[in-house]
Motif scaffolding. Structure first.
Motif, PDB file in Angstrom:
ATOM      1  N   UNK B  31      34.752  47.671  48.297  1.00 27.35           N
ATOM      2  CA  UNK B  31      33.504  47.007  48.591  1.00 27.35           C
ATOM      3  C   UNK B  31      33.067  46.070  47.440  1.00 27.35           C
ATOM      4  N   UNK B  34      35.425  43.225  46.823  1.00 26.38           N
ATOM      5  CA  UNK B  34      35.515  42.514  48.207  1.00 26.38           C
ATOM      6  C   UNK B  34      34.104  41.463  47.991  1.00 26.38           C
ATOM      7  N   UNK B  35      33.157  42.048  47.775  1.00 33.50           N
ATOM      8  CA  UNK B  35      31.799  41.498  47.355  1.00 33.50           C
ATOM      9  C   UNK B  35      32.204  40.104  46.576  1.00 33.50           C
ATOM     10  N   UNK B  38      35.666  38.284  47.558  1.00 33.79           N
ATOM     11  CA  UNK B  38      35.788  37.727  49.089  1.00 33.79           C
ATOM     12  C   UNK B  38      37.133  37.625  49.637  1.00 33.79           C
ATOM     13  N   UNK B  39      38.112  38.596  49.310  1.00 32.67           N
ATOM     14  CA  UNK B  39      39.251  38.314  49.737  1.00 32.67           C
ATOM     15  C   UNK B  39      39.993  40.036  49.529  1.00 32.67           C
ATOM     16  N   UNK B  40      40.672  40.355  50.582  1.00 31.43           N
ATOM     17  CA  UNK B  40      41.021  41.662  50.827  1.00 31.43           C
ATOM     18  C   UNK B  40      42.244  41.799  49.897  1.00 31.43           C
ATOM     19  N   UNK B  41      43.258  40.841  49.787  1.00 29.26           N
ATOM     20  CA  UNK B  41      44.423  40.944  49.000  1.00 29.26           C
ATOM     21  C   UNK B  41      44.130  40.955  47.558  1.00 29.26           C
ATOM     22  N   UNK B  42      43.249  40.264  47.226  1.00 28.21           N
ATOM     23  CA  UNK B  42      42.706  40.289  45.682  1.00 28.21           C
ATOM     24  C   UNK B  42      42.027  41.546  45.412  1.00 28.21           C
ATOM     25  N   UNK B  44      42.401  44.270  46.563  1.00 28.27           N
ATOM     26  CA  UNK B  44      43.615  45.539  46.540  1.00 28.27           C
ATOM     27  C   UNK B  44      43.900  45.268  45.219  1.00 28.27           C
ATOM     28  N   UNK B  45      44.436  44.363  44.790  1.00 32.31           N
ATOM     29  CA  UNK B  45      44.992  44.188  43.569  1.00 32.31           C
ATOM     30  C   UNK B  45      44.066  44.526  42.292  1.00 32.31           C
ATOM     31  N   UNK B  48      44.166  48.288  42.334  1.00 33.67           N
ATOM     32  CA  UNK B  48      45.122  48.761  41.463  1.00 33.67           C
ATOM     33  C   UNK B  48      44.730  48.892  40.092  1.00 33.67           C
ATOM     34  N   UNK B  79      35.273  40.480  38.255  1.00 30.10           N
ATOM     35  CA  UNK B  79      34.632  39.290  37.762  1.00 30.10           C
ATOM     36  C   UNK B  79      35.558  38.425  36.836  1.00 30.10           C
ATOM     37  N   UNK B  85      39.670  32.465  38.822  1.00 33.20           N
ATOM     38  CA  UNK B  85      39.887  31.583  39.983  1.00 33.20           C
ATOM     39  C   UNK B  85      38.806  30.376  39.921  1.00 33.20           C
TER      40      UNK B  85
END
Lengths: 326, 185
Positions: B31, B34-35, B38-42, B44-45, B48, B79, B85
């Motif tokens: 959460x 993602x906040x 704003x990207x699920x794949x990022x 998840x990494x 990890x 952050x 990015x």
């Protein structure tokens, strides 16, 4: 000082404050879950009551129905309150609500049987005061009226509690199992079931997912695995054992972007270390993973699953074009 | 599983520490990530990396609040990635809270190293403790968890307008507070 500094500083505020903000969420969601599950429990209780063998379709029995609903709802709420303490709420998504309703519903259904019977009896005792007013097809109601005081029927209903008591006693024989079959009231008086609000799941705050343009991150050359003295030659990934086989310089394009975390076991120091590893697109991660080696581009240690046979290992090496072993 | 037991697994260097952490805190960390990203794949990494960082810091760390400990790691990693990015272009998600809170920045205070940040964090903690629980939560949900006003409103039951007003007032008060405390002003 700028906004970034302040954001970094906010990241370092005391843990109890962060916990408090996270917990606050839990409480908030808990209440919503509680209400939704209470509705679910009432719905289940009503379904059970409607399906009880002795349940009659007498319109006045709807009063009974409501009482049952109240009792069961309260029970469900109590149980729920004690439950909420353990779970971590999720934050965005109301996650964790799904597994919650099922056991609650079960609990409330089973609990509703004794409650239903009691309340039904109670309601039958009370019923004459209510059944007397509208023209009731129930023979028991008629009996009551004639036996108690056929002349002063309206008084029985509206005035003295003493009269009511007599009426109540008169209804007792009705409770016995050998009741004369009730005549089915031909045109049922229109029964309006009180509309219950449909419990809607709380809407999840939607996050719009944009397809990212992904710049490649520079590989981090410092990894916790000691590669110099071969102490971390064995690893575990998703419960499977792997062993280091060789070093190879790969064309980065064949590597999957996503990383996995593997555990490396030191045979010397008897310790474990976790490190991110990559997989190749042509070989399943169940058979092989790659651990970054040094700072040279594309150079990786090749770890193969211990359960592979020599032929299977050769096949993988051929697939990847590995001909020389370092 | 209780937090203490999970921490114990880390200290025992047991692989199941990660499994248990994932079971209990995956959504919590996702959460936050993602906040910010704003990207699920990022995210998840990022998750990890959070597990890896937790693994590497326990031992010697033995956090008293595991959820806050993981939240801090996730936030810092997210952050860092976000700043990487957005070195050239700005993404909207996390940038808004950063821009907002920069109103409270005291221009004469330079944050040069971690000790400065710790000092600043201590002051912010003190500042927050002077406010009601509700206001503290609103502030941290916005600037720690990067929640939107809408999410905070849903959580607290306050109207979005009210949330924005509280945040605006608190930013001003924070600036005054930091200035008064003479953070090397």
């Amino acid at each position: 000082m700028n906004g970034d500094d302040l954001i970094d500083a906010v990241s370092m505020v005391d843990d109890d404050l962060i916990e408090e903000a996270a917990e606050y969420k839990k409480e908030g969601k808990g209440h919503i879950v509680l209400i939704v599950s209470a509705f679910a429990a009432s719905a289940a209780a009503i379904a059970v009551v409607n399906n009880l063998p002795g349940y009659t379709t007498d319109p006045h029995d709807f009063e009974v129905d409501n009482s049952v609903q109240t009792v069961v709802t309260t029970e469900a709420s109590t149980a729920e309150t004690s439950d909420t303490g353990d779970d971590i709420p999720y934050i965005s998504s109301g996650i964790g609500t799904a597994p919650f309703t099922e056991p609650e519903t079960e609990k409330s259904s089973s609990a509703s049987y004794p409650v239903t019977n009691e309340v039904t009896e109670a309601a039958q005792i009370e019923s004459p005061s209510k059944t007397a007013a509208p023209p009731s097809p129930s023979p028991s109601a008629e009996n009551v009226r004639t036996e108690a005081d056929p002349v002063t029927e309206p008084h029985v209903i509206t005035e003295a509690p003493a009269t009511e008591k007599i009426v109540t006693e008169a209804t007792h024989p009705e409770e016995s199992q050998t009741l004369p079959p009730r005549p089915v009231p031909s045109p049922d008086p229109p029964v309006t079931v009180p509309e219950r609000p449909t419990p809607l799941p709380t809407p999840m705050p939607e996050t719009t997912v944009t397809v990212p343009e992904r710049p490649t991150l520079s590989p981090d050359p410092v990894l916790p695995v000691n590669r110099e003295n071969n102490t971390f030659d064995h690893a575990t990934l998703s419960g499977k054992a792997y062993s280091k086989k060789c070093v190879y310089t790969f064309d980065e394009s064949i590597l999957n972007e996503k990383t996995l975390n593997a555990f490396f076991e030191s045979v010397v120091e008897n310790t474990g270390v976790m490190a991110p590893v990559k997989t190749a697109s042509e070989v399943s991660s169940e058979e092989m993973f790659l651990l970054k080696c040094g700072s040279a581009d594309g150079q990786y240690y090749v770890f193969l699953n211990d359960s592979l046979s020599a032929e299977e290992e050769d096949k993988i090496f051929k697939t990847l074009g590995i001909t020389e072993f370092n | 599983m209780e937090d203490e037991k999970i921490i114990e697994l880390y200290w025992l260097r047991s692989e199941s520490a990660i499994t248990e952490t994932d079971k209990k805190y995956r959504e919590h960390c996702m959460y936050i990530a993602r906040n910010i990203l704003n990207d699920i794949s990022d995210s998840e990494e990022c998750l990890n990396d959070t597990y890896l960082a937790a693994w590497n810091s326990m031992p010697p760390e033995r956090p008293s609040h595991l959820s806050a400990f993981l939240a801090k790691i996730t936030k810092n990693i997210a952050l860092k990635r976000f700043r990487y990015y957005t070195a050239d272009k700005r993404k909207k998600s996390a940038q808004v809270p950063i821009d907002e809170i920069s109103e409270s920045a005291v221009s004469t205070f330079d944050v040069e190293d971690t000790s400065d940040l710790k000092e600043l964090a201590g002051l912010i903690s003190d500042f927050l403790r002077k406010h009601s629980k509700e206001k503290r939560v609103v502030f941290l949900r916005r600037y720690f968890f990067f929640d939107s006003s809408e999410q905070i409103s849903e959580l607290t039951g306050l109207s979005e307008d009210n949330v924005r007003k509280i945040l605006s007032r608190m930013r001003k008060q924070l600036k005054e507070y930091l200035t008064k405390r003479g953070v090397k002003v």
